[in-house]
Design a protein around this motif. Sequence first.
Motif, short mmCIF file in Angstrom:
data_model
loop_
_atom_site.label_atom_id
_atom_site.label_comp_id
_atom_site.label_asym_id
_atom_site.label_seq_id
_atom_site.Cartn_x
_atom_site.Cartn_y
_atom_site.Cartn_z
N PHE A 42 1.44 0.14 1.30
CA PHE A 42 0.23 -0.45 1.88
C PHE A 42 -0.72 -0.94 0.78
N LYS A 43 -0.90 -0.15 -0.28
CA LYS A 43 -1.76 -0.58 -1.39
C LYS A 43 -1.18 -1.81 -2.08
N GLY A 44 0.15 -1.87 -2.17
CA GLY A 44 0.80 -3.04 -2.75
C GLY A 44 0.53 -4.28 -1.94
N HIS A 45 0.51 -4.13 -0.62
CA HIS A 45 0.17 -5.26 0.24
C HIS A 45 -1.28 -5.69 0.03
N GLN A 46 -2.18 -4.71 -0.09
CA GLN A 46 -3.59 -5.02 -0.31
C GLN A 46 -3.80 -5.76 -1.63
N GLN A 47 -2.95 -5.48 -2.62
CA GLN A 47 -3.08 -6.12 -3.93
C GLN A 47 -2.18 -7.35 -4.08
#
Length: 693
Positions: free
Chosen positions: A501-506
């Motif tokens: 999820f954090k990878g998607h946000q970044q």
Amino acid sequence: MISCLQTATLEKEKVLEELQKVKQSKMQVINERTLEYVNKKTENSGSFQNSNAFEMHTNQVMVGNSQSDVTDPILRKSSVSDKGRSGKSQTVSFNIIDSDSSIDLASDSPVTSKSKGLKMESSSNKIQGLRGRISIKKLVKTKIITQEIVLKLQTGLITVEEIEASLAQFIGKPSSIAGVYMESSKKKLSFLDAVAGGFMSKTYAIEFLEAQAATGCIIDPMTGEGYSPLEAFEKGIITGDLKDKINEAYKAVSGYTHAGKILSVFQAMEERILDRHRGKALIETQIATGGLIHPLIGIRVPVDCALEQGLINQATLQSLYDPVSNPKDFHFPETGQKAYYSELLRICVYDVNGGVYLLPFGDQHLYTLSPSSKHRISVINTSNGAKMSAYEAYKAGHIDKRTYLFLSQQESEWQEITIMDSSRNLLHILTDHKSGRQLCIENALSLKILQMEELNSYRSGQLSISEFADLLISRRVVFSVPNSPVAGLWDVSLKKRLPVFKGHQQNLVDRLSALRLLEAQACTGGICDPASGERVLIKEAQHRGLLDEGFARQLQQCEQAYYGIIHPQNGKTLTVAQAMQENLFPKDVGVKCLEFQLTTGGLINPESQQRVSLEDAIQNCLIDKATAAHLQHDNLLSKCITCPKTKRKISFKEALEKSVFDSHTGFVLLEATKPHSAGNTSSFQYFWTYRHF
């Protein structure tokens, strides 16, 4: 015989009692005189302002070194003028404790001189700086050490050697890149030798030599000795055609002469006698290698002290890693890719045979942090080819603590945070902001890889947070997690693990691909936290920030696929395939869940959460033959994921095959890169701060 012993004991106790009285009397005099000076200056409108970074460090080190039980003097918080903080140019003058004289930072010329306090030490009391010996008096005038330290020196409670030792990190050899390390031959070369061998262009070599000069000295990588530009030319380390360039760079250390004053790099920029971009590159290089250099005394100072003394302002400091206002000034020699000096230092190795930092040439991934290794190889011995991590080298006595901490801070950025778990228990978590690792202190205690004595040493400051974290990492035994899905992403450029999820946000992975990876996690045992190695339910994952509400809502059915679907009439727990047959589960979601389960090691029996082969599942009626036949054909597997590294469409099976083992958790991670470089996000990402020492 007994009487003689008793008499001797009494006499010994009497002598010790007298010595203690003398010591107490001595300390009382020192404290009274210190208080007298502090009170006098507090009443004066031009009160003395301490440089807190230096005072605290100097006092702590010398109290630690001294054999006497010396109480630290009371230190007042230093203040920086609003003018300095706002980014405007300023001229700084210093009020001296033992005289009414003051000096200007730019000129170092005395204005008045009316001696009042204690007589300063003799001229022989000097410490070694970057450009020669520095008198104790000058260190006091520029507020590097306080008058309290001088009082201790004059009364014999400390020595000049102890003062010098306490300032070692500010006056020692800079952490500049001295040369290159050829991985194929396991040999080191100077930059000019690398040019002669055709390994790098002369332009790049000059950049590194100028950086050496601007941070204190030209370094001979073979011996580790540092020389002034003139000495380096005389010894043949640099050639005649480079003398002018190297001498110009050395002004960053010796100062820029202007209107009868000696200016620092920042002040020369403000006076427009030094190009602003060039000046920022010099400042970035100095900070990366140990601190900004005070040109009047030839000593490095930490950022806080540099701000107070006008060696830099806040605006310049915050723009050092802004790719627009301060473009990268150095180059990776092999690729020609531009970089900040601090980025180059992050991949350097430290050669114990000479005590120098070298830029590796060849298979560089060997010396950069990867998920499959606990630490990167950062220390070598070119005399025998030995390779080790900074922590291994430190524990084996190959490097000192200062070098270990510097190398550790290139690799990690540890911080302790406190969180509350689902049972409302407080947990103390060590978080590495560079690599994305987390370590729980309470878990370490329960697993007996940490003793209370060691925790107390960390709490009392005897162990730095880097050393404490490395201690825990060295004792952890991590096994490969069986049937691991893609647990997260590995940011190739930042060398950092991230939740999906954090990878998607970044912007490392698109939303649809992130959803597929999370679906695979949810239907095989829970949402993965690659920082800690835990798997949690969707609700807890949302609480931890591993999901947002939208993802959580879309994943509910996949979580059911793991725990089973309850038949609304008979209450029986059904598998995904059984629920699909009864039209109790969406077929498109069900097929994906079965594919993810089979790819990660077998279908899941929801009653036992155990994996079963496709054949056993058919035999036990957990799946029908038609659905099983569909799953057996790889060519029917949907290419539902866009590879976050190659940006090509791949199946989940291909994503799993591409993933790399993570030695921190035992999970597997999928490598990812951003479509376009977005530069550094933090102005202070690579600053070497001194407050951890």
